[in-house]
Scaffold this active site. Structure first.
Site, PDB file in Angstrom:
ATOM      1  N   TRP A  81      40.027  45.690  44.295  1.00  0.00           N
ATOM      2  CA  TRP A  81      40.325  44.428  43.585  1.00  0.00           C
ATOM      3  C   TRP A  81      40.372  43.287  44.600  1.00  0.00           C
ATOM      4  O   TRP A  81      40.841  43.456  45.719  1.00  0.00           O
ATOM      5  CB  TRP A  81      41.683  44.513  42.885  1.00  0.00           C
TER       6      TRP A  81
ATOM      7  N   SER B  45      45.159  48.137  43.722  1.00  0.00           N
ATOM      8  CA  SER B  45      46.317  48.316  44.611  1.00  0.00           C
ATOM      9  C   SER B  45      47.237  49.438  44.156  1.00  0.00           C
ATOM     10  O   SER B  45      47.862  50.114  44.981  1.00  0.00           O
ATOM     11  CB  SER B  45      47.095  47.007  44.729  1.00  0.00           C
TER      12      SER B  45
ATOM     13  N   GLU C 229      46.498  52.228  43.092  1.00  0.00           N
ATOM     14  CA  GLU C 229      45.970  53.514  43.580  1.00  0.00           C
ATOM     15  C   GLU C 229      46.169  53.690  45.085  1.00  0.00           C
ATOM     16  O   GLU C 229      45.889  54.763  45.639  1.00  0.00           O
ATOM     17  CB  GLU C 229      44.482  53.644  43.234  1.00  0.00           C
TER      18      GLU C 229
ATOM     19  N   THR D  77      50.098  37.626  33.075  1.00  0.00           N
ATOM     20  CA  THR D  77      50.875  38.702  32.464  1.00  0.00           C
ATOM     21  C   THR D  77      51.836  39.272  33.516  1.00  0.00           C
ATOM     22  O   THR D  77      51.684  39.012  34.714  1.00  0.00           O
ATOM     23  CB  THR D  77      49.950  39.839  31.972  1.00  0.00           C
TER      24      THR D  77
ATOM     25  N   HIS E 275      51.890  41.984  34.860  1.00  0.00           N
ATOM     26  CA  HIS E 275      51.308  43.049  35.674  1.00  0.00           C
ATOM     27  C   HIS E 275      51.583  42.870  37.159  1.00  0.00           C
ATOM     28  O   HIS E 275      51.787  43.836  37.888  1.00  0.00           O
ATOM     29  CB  HIS E 275      49.791  43.115  35.455  1.00  0.00           C
TER      30      HIS E 275
ATOM     31  N   ARG F 198      45.996  34.021  54.295  1.00  0.00           N
ATOM     32  CA  ARG F 198      46.599  35.168  54.992  1.00  0.00           C
ATOM     33  C   ARG F 198      45.607  36.297  55.286  1.00  0.00           C
ATOM     34  O   ARG F 198      45.990  37.384  55.703  1.00  0.00           O
ATOM     35  CB  ARG F 198      47.770  35.709  54.146  1.00  0.00           C
TER      36      ARG F 198
HETATM   37  N1  RBF Z   1      44.820  45.396  41.397  1.00  0.00           N
HETATM   38  C1  RBF Z   1      44.839  44.701  42.547  1.00  0.00           C
HETATM   39  O1  RBF Z   1      44.635  45.267  43.620  1.00  0.00           O
HETATM   40  N2  RBF Z   1      45.085  43.345  42.545  1.00  0.00           N
HETATM   41  C2  RBF Z   1      45.354  42.649  41.396  1.00  0.00           C
HETATM   42  O2  RBF Z   1      45.566  41.432  41.464  1.00  0.00           O
HETATM   43  C3  RBF Z   1      45.354  43.374  40.181  1.00  0.00           C
HETATM   44  N3  RBF Z   1      45.638  42.716  39.028  1.00  0.00           N
HETATM   45  C4  RBF Z   1      45.635  43.432  37.868  1.00  0.00           C
HETATM   46  C5  RBF Z   1      45.943  42.775  36.672  1.00  0.00           C
HETATM   47  C6  RBF Z   1      45.950  43.463  35.472  1.00  0.00           C
HETATM   48  C7  RBF Z   1      46.256  42.732  34.211  1.00  0.00           C
HETATM   49  C8  RBF Z   1      45.655  44.875  35.476  1.00  0.00           C
HETATM   50  C9  RBF Z   1      45.663  45.648  34.186  1.00  0.00           C
HETATM   51  C10 RBF Z   1      45.367  45.519  36.644  1.00  0.00           C
HETATM   52  C11 RBF Z   1      45.339  44.822  37.863  1.00  0.00           C
HETATM   53  N4  RBF Z   1      45.028  45.474  39.054  1.00  0.00           N
HETATM   54  C12 RBF Z   1      45.056  44.772  40.218  1.00  0.00           C
HETATM   55  C13 RBF Z   1      44.571  46.886  39.074  1.00  0.00           C
HETATM   56  C14 RBF Z   1      45.698  47.889  39.313  1.00  0.00           C
HETATM   57  O3  RBF Z   1      46.118  47.858  40.659  1.00  0.00           O
HETATM   58  C15 RBF Z   1      45.183  49.318  39.008  1.00  0.00           C
HETATM   59  O4  RBF Z   1      43.984  49.535  39.730  1.00  0.00           O
HETATM   60  C16 RBF Z   1      44.899  49.538  37.537  1.00  0.00           C
HETATM   61  O5  RBF Z   1      46.008  49.144  36.763  1.00  0.00           O
HETATM   62  C17 RBF Z   1      44.562  51.020  37.248  1.00  0.00           C
HETATM   63  O6  RBF Z   1      45.629  51.873  37.634  1.00  0.00           O
END
Ligand code: RBF
Length: 158
Positions: free
Chosen positions: A31, A65, A67, A95, A97, A136
């Site tokens: 991500w 993140s 994972e 949200t 999250h 950063r």
């Molecule tokens: N993973 C990140 O590494 N950075 C993020 O900013 C991030 N934002 C997310 C926002 C939402 C709404 C969701 C559902 C997931 C996000 N994820 C993000 C992914 C999360 O770390 C993970 O890979 C998934 O939720 C699957 O377990």
């Protein structure tokens, strides 16, 4: 210390042990790849600057993140690593999250540090927006990846 004024790439080079005999595992989240790619560049460059050889830097990617916890846990099973580094970027959205992911990763990595025999270095950028993450990850506040590399070398020596 992580304050707005803290420059992440400034450190006392004399205080860093030689890393030429050390082996590192790095887990990187996919991500926000522009940010995590820059974190990874900083980490690898700084590990090598202090002697680590490329063959001893083992890099794996995970989807997001959250994972990073599982990825790091799997790496702790490899006796050959002296330290593990996790790299991720969570950017606040609309949200809740953000809070859940940040808390989950922080708790998960803390648990690994308390229960396993390998130090796991916490390279998770948690920012309100993309610009703060850029600042950063090689921007005006340095690179968290550099800081993680130095911390990994010091903890491997610990
Ligand atoms: N993973 C990140 O590494 N950075 C993020 O900013 C991030 N934002 C997310 C926002 C939402 C709404 C969701 C559902 C997931 C996000 N994820 C993000 C992914 C999360 O770390 C993970 O890979 C998934 O939720 C699957 O377990």
């Amino acid at each position: 210390m992580s304050t707005e004024l803290h420059h992440l790439s400034n450190y006392d080079e004399q205080s860093v042990p030689d890393a030429s005999n050390m082996c590192f595992g790095v887990v990187v989240a996919e991500w926000n790849p522009e940010i995590t790619g820059a974190l990874l560049d900083g980490t690898v460059r700084t590990l090598e600057k202090h002697g680590a050889i490329p063959e001893n830097i083992h890099i794996k990617t995970v989807p997001g993140s959250f994972e990073l916890i599982y990825g790091a846990q799997q790496m702790t099973k490899n006796d050959g690593f002296d330290a593990i580094i996790i790299l991720g970027s969570v950017i606040k959205g609309e949200t809740p999250h953000f809070d859940y992911i940040c808390q989950g990763v922080t708790y998960g990595i803390a648990r690994l540090n308390a229960s396993q025999n390998i130090p796991v270095i916490y390279g998770l950028l948690t920012t309100n927006n993309l610009q703060q993450a850029k600042d950063r990850s090689g921007g005006k506040l340095g690179n968290k990846g550099d800081e993680c590399a130095i911390d990994a070398i010091k903890m491997a020596k610990f």
